[in-house]
Design a protein around this motif. Structure first.
Motif, PDB file in Angstrom:
ATOM      1  N   CYS A 221     -70.973  79.641  19.256  1.00  0.00           N
ATOM      2  CA  CYS A 221     -69.833  80.318  19.860  1.00  0.00           C
ATOM      3  C   CYS A 221     -68.603  80.029  19.005  1.00  0.00           C
ATOM      4  O   CYS A 221     -68.289  78.872  18.730  1.00  0.00           O
ATOM      5  CB  CYS A 221     -69.606  79.818  21.286  1.00  0.00           C
ATOM      6  SG  CYS A 221     -68.168  80.572  22.086  1.00  0.00           S
TER       7      CYS A 221
ATOM      8  N   SER B 223     -65.605  80.613  19.912  1.00  0.00           N
ATOM      9  CA  SER B 223     -64.483  80.203  20.772  1.00  0.00           C
ATOM     10  C   SER B 223     -64.516  78.719  21.096  1.00  0.00           C
ATOM     11  O   SER B 223     -63.554  77.998  20.864  1.00  0.00           O
ATOM     12  CB  SER B 223     -64.492  80.994  22.082  1.00  0.00           C
ATOM     13  OG  SER B 223     -64.232  82.346  21.836  1.00  0.00           O
TER      14      SER B 223
ATOM     15  N   CYS C  93     -68.681  79.002  27.853  1.00  0.00           N
ATOM     16  CA  CYS C  93     -67.318  79.462  28.137  1.00  0.00           C
ATOM     17  C   CYS C  93     -67.267  80.927  28.587  1.00  0.00           C
ATOM     18  O   CYS C  93     -66.189  81.441  28.884  1.00  0.00           O
ATOM     19  CB  CYS C  93     -66.430  79.273  26.910  1.00  0.00           C
ATOM     20  SG  CYS C  93     -66.847  80.323  25.509  1.00  0.00           S
ATOM     21  N   SER C  94     -68.395  81.602  28.617  1.00  0.00           N
ATOM     22  CA  SER C  94     -68.523  83.004  29.063  1.00  0.00           C
ATOM     23  C   SER C  94     -67.726  83.999  28.211  1.00  0.00           C
ATOM     24  O   SER C  94     -67.445  85.102  28.663  1.00  0.00           O
ATOM     25  CB  SER C  94     -68.128  83.145  30.530  1.00  0.00           C
ATOM     26  OG  SER C  94     -68.946  82.335  31.338  1.00  0.00           O
ATOM     27  N   GLU C  95     -67.365  83.616  27.003  1.00  0.00           N
ATOM     28  CA  GLU C  95     -66.673  84.524  26.082  1.00  0.00           C
ATOM     29  C   GLU C  95     -67.719  85.322  25.292  1.00  0.00           C
ATOM     30  O   GLU C  95     -68.814  84.829  25.032  1.00  0.00           O
ATOM     31  CB  GLU C  95     -65.779  83.738  25.110  1.00  0.00           C
ATOM     32  CG  GLU C  95     -64.605  83.053  25.760  1.00  0.00           C
ATOM     33  CD  GLU C  95     -63.566  84.042  26.256  1.00  0.00           C
ATOM     34  OE1 GLU C  95     -63.347  85.072  25.609  1.00  0.00           O
ATOM     35  OE2 GLU C  95     -62.962  83.758  27.312  1.00  0.00           O
TER      36      GLU C  95
ATOM     37  N   THR D  46     -68.304  85.756  22.294  1.00  0.00           N
ATOM     38  CA  THR D  46     -68.201  85.329  20.898  1.00  0.00           C
ATOM     39  C   THR D  46     -69.392  84.471  20.478  1.00  0.00           C
ATOM     40  O   THR D  46     -69.287  83.635  19.588  1.00  0.00           O
ATOM     41  CB  THR D  46     -66.906  84.529  20.694  1.00  0.00           C
ATOM     42  OG1 THR D  46     -66.878  83.450  21.634  1.00  0.00           O
ATOM     43  CG2 THR D  46     -65.680  85.407  20.882  1.00  0.00           C
TER      44      THR D  46
END
Length: 84
Positions: A8, A10, A32-34, A36
Motif C-alpha cells: 500500500c 498510503s 487503511c481501506s485506501e 492504493t
C-alpha cells in the motif's frame, strides 16, 4: 497458485497474497481501506539449475561448429544446419 506481493502506497502495508492467475488484482488496502494497494515486482520462486539445454547448446561464443564430413566443404546434405 502463485503468491503475489502487494504494498500500500498510503500506509506502507506489505502483504503476500495467494491468488489464481485469472483473479483480478487487489486494489483496496485491508489495513487503511485506501485504493492504493498494488502488486510489487519480485523475483521468481524457482531457479533452473544443472546441465540443461541452455548450458550445453547456447552458452557458447555464438560461432557455428565447422562441418568436416564433406571434403569439398559442401555439407548441406550431411549437417543438420546446412543451407542448400
Amino acid at each position: 497458485m502463485p503468491i503475489y506481493e502487494y504494498r500500500c502506497s498510503s500506509c506502507g502495508l506489505k502483504k503476500d497474497v495467494m491468488q489464481k492467475i485469472s483473479d483480478e488484482p487487489l486494489s483496496v488496502c485491508p489495513a487503511c481501506s485506501e485504493p492504493t494497494f498494488g502488486k510489487q515486482m519480485s523475483a521468481a520462486g524457482f531457479q533452473l539449475k544443472g546441465s540443461g539445454w541452455y548450458a550445453t547448446d547456447f552458452k557458447g561464443s555464438g560461432s557455428k561448429p565447422e562441418c568436416k564430413s564433406e571434403p569439398s566443404g559442401n555439407c548441406a546434405s550431411s549437417c543438420a544446419g546446412g543451407n542448400a
